[in-house]
Structure formats: C-alpha cells, structure tokens
Enzyme design. Structure first.
Site, PDB file in Angstrom:
ATOM      1  N   ASN A 180     -10.933  -2.591  -6.163  1.00 24.19           N
ATOM      2  CA  ASN A 180     -10.087  -1.646  -6.912  1.00 24.19           C
ATOM      3  C   ASN A 180     -10.668  -1.235  -8.277  1.00 24.19           C
ATOM      4  OD1 ASN A 180      -6.909  -2.945  -5.663  1.00 24.19           O
ATOM      5  ND2 ASN A 180      -8.091  -1.185  -4.971  1.00 24.19           N
ATOM      6  N   TRP A 181     -11.756  -1.909  -8.714  1.00 23.46           N
ATOM      7  CA  TRP A 181     -12.402  -1.512  -9.974  1.00 23.46           C
ATOM      8  C   TRP A 181     -12.979  -0.106  -9.879  1.00 23.46           C
ATOM      9  CZ3 TRP A 181     -11.310  -4.511 -13.971  1.00 23.46           C
ATOM     10  CH2 TRP A 181     -11.065  -5.867 -13.767  1.00 23.46           C
ATOM     11  N   ARG A 221      -0.233   8.809 -10.425  1.00 26.08           N
ATOM     12  CA  ARG A 221      -0.330   7.612  -9.572  1.00 26.08           C
ATOM     13  C   ARG A 221       0.348   6.397 -10.206  1.00 26.08           C
ATOM     14  NH1 ARG A 221      -3.678   7.384  -5.455  1.00 26.08           N
ATOM     15  NH2 ARG A 221      -4.069   5.187  -5.821  1.00 26.08           N
ATOM     16  N   GLU A 246       0.665 -13.435  12.291  1.00 22.78           N
ATOM     17  CA  GLU A 246       1.199 -12.256  12.967  1.00 22.78           C
ATOM     18  C   GLU A 246       1.056 -11.084  11.995  1.00 22.78           C
ATOM     19  OE1 GLU A 246       2.165 -12.205  16.034  1.00 22.78           O
ATOM     20  OE2 GLU A 246       2.057 -14.371  16.305  1.00 22.78           O
ATOM     21  N   ARG A 298      -5.277  -2.298   8.787  1.00 27.27           N
ATOM     22  CA  ARG A 298      -6.430  -3.180   8.559  1.00 27.27           C
ATOM     23  C   ARG A 298      -6.052  -4.176   7.473  1.00 27.27           C
ATOM     24  NH1 ARG A 298      -7.900   1.975   6.915  1.00 27.27           N
ATOM     25  NH2 ARG A 298      -7.652   2.222   4.672  1.00 27.27           N
ATOM     26  N   ASN A 332       1.456   3.384  -2.956  1.00 26.17           N
ATOM     27  CA  ASN A 332       2.061   3.815  -4.228  1.00 26.17           C
ATOM     28  C   ASN A 332       1.564   5.197  -4.646  1.00 26.17           C
ATOM     29  OD1 ASN A 332       3.184   1.290  -4.372  1.00 26.17           O
ATOM     30  ND2 ASN A 332       1.706   0.485  -5.839  1.00 26.17           N
ATOM     31  N   ASP A 366       0.827  -1.207   0.000  1.00 22.43           N
ATOM     32  CA  ASP A 366       0.000   0.000   0.000  1.00 22.43           C
ATOM     33  C   ASP A 366       0.865   1.263   0.000  1.00 22.43           C
ATOM     34  OD1 ASP A 366      -2.263   1.524   0.084  1.00 22.43           O
ATOM     35  OD2 ASP A 366      -2.771   1.071   2.157  1.00 22.43           O
TER      36      ASP A 366
END
Ligand code: FPP
Length: 239
Positions: A64-65, A29, A199, A186, A18, A16
């Site tokens: 993510n669509w 992006r 873990e 999360r 980018n 996560d």
C-alpha cells in the site's frame, strides 16, 4: 445464523472497496477510508456481541506504500483518531488491541499510537482485535525464517508449530473464516501461512456498507461449511 452451531473463533477481514465507495459519491478516497473506519468500529462491536474471541483486519499492506503519500498518511491518521476518540470505549467493552506487521518501518507517531493502544488495552479479554499494518504474508514468513535461523534452530527441529511460533501471529489461532468485501476473490498476501484451512467468504458489498446483517450472512455461510481439514465428511466416517 444458528446460535447453537459452532461459531468461528477467529474471523479475518480484508476491508476492501473504500475507494470505490467514495468514488460512487464523488468524494475523495479518504472519505471512503473514514467511513471504512466506522464500519471497522461496528465490526468490533458486532464480533464482540457474537462472542467471537479473535478478529484480524487488514488495514495496510506492504504494497500500500505505492498509494499517494496523502492517502497513506490519511490512513495512518485515522488510526490516531481512533485512538484519541475511541480508546476509552474500547477499554470499557473489554477489547484488546494488538498490531501485526513490520511495525518498525512505520512513522514514529504511528508507532507511538500503536504502543499506546496495546498498553492501554492489555488487560482486556473479551475480544482480541489484531490490526495488520505494513503487513505482508510473504514478508512475515521471510522475517520468521530469518529469526528462526538467527535463533539457531536446527533443520530437524523445524516443524509447522515452530514456524508458526516465529510469525507475528504466534499465540493467535489460525482464522476459521476470511471475509473479503468488494467482489475481489483473492487473498492479496494476507495471512498466507495461517489461512491454509480457512473458509473463504466473498461478497460484492463495499467495505463501508458491511454491517451486522452482512457479518451474520458470512457467519451463516461458515456454519454451513463441512470443514474436513483433509479428512472425510463426518457422516461418512462410520463406513
Ligand atoms: C481498501 O480499500 C482499504 C484500505 C487499503 C485501507 C483500509 C483502512 C480502513 C478500512 C480504515 C480503517 C481504519 C482503522 C483505524 C483501522 P481500497 O482503498 O483498496 O478501495 P478500492 O479498492 O475501492 O480502491
């Protein structure tokens, strides 16, 4: 990291940050995703060097669509680029590629790339890299339950092992360690069933900056955990 202490056999990573990495540099992006893909390649090499047999990464979620079409096709394009430019190196390094998720809903060209990646690396054994694309943990459980019912499994035959065998990850051990970068804490629908006893390691580092040093920090964190799986600590077990 202690090389003599137990190493994780399976590391799962939520790559996560980018977008934020690119924004900080006033770049689009997709530039961040491109750097993210480089960090992914390095991660494969580093896990292979550390003799970690399974790595799973979250490349594209069922949610993510919702991103702009250009970003979505750009991310799939990076996979094709990886295939064209890096497949021979991956084969040489004995890296087996495997894909998990609702793959039949992906664009045809992406499905072809996935098949080619799997076919060309199917003899490789040093490390298995599972790439989650169009993957959602709940979606996976739903698809597994449907398949199980369609196969005629009776209710008294349903065990945790049976459920596991109907998931995309059948034959893959559960992750020992989940890493998420960029400060979010999360799991975002990633390996929902499989991470029950994993873990969890969170770092503020944005994904494109996640290097070998960062990986070693995460593994060291894992090695210092006391994994009880609902039991009691080893040193208390003589009482
Ligand atoms: C999360 O960052 C990243 C993604 C949704 C895409 C992950 C894809 C890559 C790392 C490229 C990998 C390429 C291959 C070939 C496996 P984000 O966009 O959510 O970042 P943000 O939270 O800062 O916006």
């Amino acid at each position: 990291m202690h090389t003599e202490k137990e190493m994780p056999k399976h590391i799962a990573v939520i790559m996560d940050g980018n977008g934020r990495w690119a924004k900080k540099r006033n770049k689009p992006r997709l530039y961040g995703h491109r750097e993210g893909a480089k960090a992914f390649e390095a991660l494969i090499e580093n896990c292979n060097d550390l003799k970690i047999p399974y790595l799973t990464v979250y490349m594209f979620s069922t949610e993510n669509w919702k991103r702009p079409a250009e970003e979505v096709s750009g991310i799939f394009g990076l996979l094709e680029e990886l295939y064209l430019k890096k497949i021979n190196k991956l084969i040489k390094n004995d890296v087996r590629l495997h894909f998990i998720g609702n793959l039949s809903a992906l664009p045809d060209s992406t499905q072809k790339t996935i098949q080619a990646c799997e076919e060309k690396t199917k003899q490789c054994r040093s490390i298995q890299v599972n790439v989650a694309i169009n993957y959602g943990g709940r979606d996976e459980i739903k698809a597994g339950v449907k398949a199980l019912i369609e196969a005629g499994v009776k209710s008294d035959e349903v065990t945790e092992e049976v459920i596991s065998s109907y998931l995309y990850t059948k034959d893959i051990p559960d992750p020992d360690l989940v890493i998420r970068t960029s400060g979010e804490m999360r799991l975002s629908n990633f390996l929902t069933w499989q991470t029950a006893y994993s873990e969890l390691y969170f770092t503020d580092t944005l994904w494109p900056d996640f290097d070998k040093e960062e990986l070693i920090k995460a593994v060291t964190y894992y090695q210092n955990r006391d994994r009880r799986f609902g039991g009691i600590a080893k040193e208390d077990s003589h009482a």
